[in-house]
Design a protein around this motif. Structure first.
Motif, short mmCIF file in Angstrom:
data_model
loop_
_atom_site.label_atom_id
_atom_site.label_comp_id
_atom_site.label_asym_id
_atom_site.label_seq_id
_atom_site.Cartn_x
_atom_site.Cartn_y
_atom_site.Cartn_z
N VAL A 82 0.86 -1.19 0.00
CA VAL A 82 0.00 0.00 0.00
C VAL A 82 0.89 1.24 0.00
O VAL A 82 1.91 1.29 0.69
CB VAL A 82 -0.92 0.02 1.24
N ALA A 83 0.51 2.23 -0.80
CA ALA A 83 1.22 3.51 -0.83
C ALA A 83 0.28 4.62 -0.39
O ALA A 83 -0.91 4.62 -0.73
CB ALA A 83 1.74 3.81 -2.23
N ILE A 84 0.81 5.56 0.41
CA ILE A 84 0.10 6.77 0.79
C ILE A 84 0.89 7.94 0.21
O ILE A 84 2.11 8.00 0.33
CB ILE A 84 -0.01 6.89 2.32
N TYR A 85 0.18 8.88 -0.43
CA TYR A 85 0.86 9.85 -1.27
C TYR A 85 0.88 11.26 -0.69
O TYR A 85 0.06 11.64 0.15
CB TYR A 85 0.19 9.88 -2.65
N SER A 86 1.83 12.04 -1.22
CA SER A 86 1.92 13.47 -0.90
C SER A 86 1.03 14.24 -1.88
O SER A 86 1.03 13.98 -3.07
CB SER A 86 3.38 13.94 -1.03
N MET A 87 0.29 15.20 -1.34
CA MET A 87 -0.74 15.91 -2.10
C MET A 87 -0.35 17.37 -2.31
O MET A 87 0.13 18.04 -1.39
CB MET A 87 -2.07 15.82 -1.37
N TYR A 88 -0.60 17.86 -3.50
CA TYR A 88 -0.20 19.22 -3.89
C TYR A 88 -0.95 20.29 -3.09
O TYR A 88 -0.34 21.23 -2.58
CB TYR A 88 -0.45 19.39 -5.38
N SER A 89 -2.26 20.17 -2.98
CA SER A 89 -3.05 21.17 -2.27
C SER A 89 -3.16 20.83 -0.79
O SER A 89 -3.55 19.73 -0.43
CB SER A 89 -4.46 21.26 -2.87
N PRO A 90 -2.85 21.79 0.10
CA PRO A 90 -2.98 21.51 1.54
C PRO A 90 -4.38 21.05 1.93
O PRO A 90 -4.53 20.23 2.83
CB PRO A 90 -2.63 22.86 2.18
N SER A 91 -5.40 21.56 1.25
CA SER A 91 -6.77 21.15 1.59
C SER A 91 -7.01 19.68 1.31
O SER A 91 -7.85 19.04 1.96
CB SER A 91 -7.78 22.00 0.82
N ARG A 92 -6.27 19.12 0.37
CA ARG A 92 -6.47 17.71 0.02
C ARG A 92 -5.70 16.77 0.95
O ARG A 92 -6.01 15.59 1.00
CB ARG A 92 -6.06 17.47 -1.44
N ARG A 93 -4.74 17.28 1.67
CA ARG A 93 -3.97 16.42 2.58
C ARG A 93 -4.84 15.91 3.72
O ARG A 93 -4.55 14.86 4.30
CB ARG A 93 -2.77 17.20 3.11
N ARG A 94 -5.91 16.63 4.02
CA ARG A 94 -6.81 16.22 5.09
C ARG A 94 -7.69 15.03 4.70
O ARG A 94 -8.41 14.48 5.53
CB ARG A 94 -7.68 17.40 5.52
N GLU A 95 -7.65 14.63 3.41
CA GLU A 95 -8.46 13.50 2.96
C GLU A 95 -7.90 12.15 3.41
O GLU A 95 -8.62 11.15 3.43
CB GLU A 95 -8.55 13.50 1.43
N ARG A 96 -6.63 12.10 3.75
CA ARG A 96 -6.02 10.83 4.16
C ARG A 96 -6.70 10.33 5.44
O ARG A 96 -6.84 11.09 6.40
CB ARG A 96 -4.52 10.99 4.35
N ARG A 97 -7.08 9.05 5.43
CA ARG A 97 -7.88 8.52 6.54
C ARG A 97 -7.27 7.24 7.09
O ARG A 97 -7.04 6.28 6.36
CB ARG A 97 -9.31 8.23 6.06
N HIS A 98 -7.09 7.26 8.41
CA HIS A 98 -6.57 6.07 9.10
C HIS A 98 -7.55 4.91 9.00
O HIS A 98 -7.14 3.75 8.87
CB HIS A 98 -6.30 6.43 10.56
N ASP A 99 -8.86 5.20 9.03
CA ASP A 99 -9.84 4.10 9.02
C ASP A 99 -9.84 3.34 7.71
O ASP A 99 -10.11 2.13 7.68
CB ASP A 99 -11.24 4.61 9.37
N VAL A 100 -9.52 4.01 6.61
CA VAL A 100 -9.43 3.31 5.33
C VAL A 100 -8.26 2.33 5.33
O VAL A 100 -8.40 1.17 4.93
CB VAL A 100 -9.29 4.32 4.16
N ILE A 101 -7.12 2.77 5.82
CA ILE A 101 -5.94 1.90 5.86
C ILE A 101 -6.18 0.74 6.82
O ILE A 101 -5.80 -0.41 6.53
CB ILE A 101 -4.69 2.71 6.27
N GLU A 102 -6.82 1.00 7.95
CA GLU A 102 -7.11 -0.08 8.90
C GLU A 102 -8.07 -1.10 8.30
O GLU A 102 -7.92 -2.30 8.53
CB GLU A 102 -7.68 0.50 10.20
N MET A 103 -9.06 -0.64 7.54
CA MET A 103 -9.96 -1.57 6.87
C MET A 103 -9.20 -2.48 5.92
O MET A 103 -9.43 -3.70 5.87
CB MET A 103 -11.06 -0.80 6.12
N LEU A 104 -8.28 -1.89 5.15
CA LEU A 104 -7.49 -2.69 4.22
C LEU A 104 -6.70 -3.76 4.96
O LEU A 104 -6.62 -4.92 4.53
CB LEU A 104 -6.54 -1.80 3.42
N LYS A 105 -6.12 -3.40 6.09
CA LYS A 105 -5.33 -4.36 6.87
C LYS A 105 -6.21 -5.48 7.43
O LYS A 105 -5.78 -6.64 7.53
CB LYS A 105 -4.62 -3.64 8.02
#
Length: 312
Positions: A97-120
């Motif tokens: 799994v890769a988690i990415y760096s986002m150009y717009s600061p407003s989009r960086r807040r989209e990263r979610r721990h619960d999504v990654i935990e679901m995948l695991k």
């Protein structure tokens, strides 16, 4: 459905996010020529329409036998583009799994721990590599928006832009065993197209590509040859079709075979001959998402494919 080679390119499970506070994001409009402002439409009307479009799209996909992991975004963190989760993470066969760096600061807040935990919990995840720490250095790589993957031949097709930094791309390619194939593009104003996935879709047996947007004919030909060598039929899209989101499609594995999910707007702009060539390999599934498309992305951007082996 057992995990197999065909699912490596066309996943049978996806992640989607249903927004409750959707709006075209003014912070991303400067370099996204696909984005459209909507000053005459009330904010709540827009938000409700986008919420309903995701609900209906999920129902259509699930009716095809695709497993959809649906997450809600109530907008409490100021994430107007949360409906596009494919930009902040990707998954890869072998449990990566890769988690990415986002150009717009407003989009960086989209990263979610619960999504990654679901995948695991639901899938076999071996490791998670996080590139978000590169954001203070202004090094950005926006996932499967910036890169279009040939998972079978291990090629990452990438249009140069401020959302696809070559340093991060090289790191990602080394970590995930992809060969980067980079090219330059230009929109109608001569500016780089912001994401590769609006002009290119790689499926199992075909590829949709907007070669007219390439600035180098020689590089376009190299990409064409590479796709043909991988065993794919190349279906060319015009700049007009790219502007209608015809390139922003994703191949998925449904209960009765492969489908190509795309928007109704994209479907309508395809010529009959193009549709026929696609449907030799994958059935077309048009989804109605006109409100979401005002934010500069379409069906491909809404779907994060899961290329992982399920635990159960």
């Amino acid at each position: 459905m057992a995990f197999s080679t065909c699912l490596i390119q066309a996943p049978a499970a996806v992640v989607m996010v249903r927004p409750h506070a959707f709006a075209p994001n003014p912070a991303t409009a400067a370099d996204n020529s696909f984005q459209r402002a909507s000053p005459a439409i009330a904010a709540q009307t827009l938000a409700t329409a986008a919420h309903d479009e995701v609900t209906q799209a999920v129902a259509r996909l699930e009716a095809e036998g695709i497993r959809v992991h649906l997450f809600e975004d109530f907008g409490e963190y100021g994430t107007p583009d949360s409906v596009f989760p494919n930009n902040w993470f990707s998954t890869h066969a072998g449990g990566h799994v890769a988690i990415y760096s986002m150009y717009s600061p407003s989009r960086r807040r989209e990263r979610r721990h619960d999504v990654i935990e679901m995948l695991k919990q639901e899938y076999r995840v071996q490791d998670v590599i996080d590139y978000s720490g590169l954001e203070p250095d202004e090094l950005f790589l926006e996932g499967t928006g910036a890169m279009v993957f040939d998972h079978l031949s291990r090629v990452a097709y990438t249009a140069r832009s401020n959302r696809a930094d070559p340093i991060v791309l090289e790191r990602f390619s080394t970590h995930f065993n992809f060969e980067p194939m980079v090219f330059d593009t230009a929109d109608e104003n001569g500016l780089p197209i912001y994401h590769t996935n609006v002009l290119m879709c790689v499926a199992t047996e075909f590829a949709l590509v907007g070669f007219e947007a390439f600035t180098s004919r020689a590089r376009a030909e190299e990409v064409r040859v590479r796709l043909i060598e991988s065993g794919r039929e190349v279906i060319e899209l015009t700049n007009q079709q790219i502007s209608e989101f015809a390139g922003n499609a994703i191949e998925l594995s449904g209960r009765d075979g492969r489908i190509l999910a795309l928007s109704r707007r994209a479907f309508d702009c395809l010529a009959r001959e193009q549709r026929e060539r696609i449907e030799l390999s994958a059935r077309l599934l048009p989804l109605d998402v006109p409100t979401i498309e005002m934010a500069g992305g379409s069906v491909r951007c809404m779907i994060a494919g899961i290329h992982l082996s399920p635990r159960k």
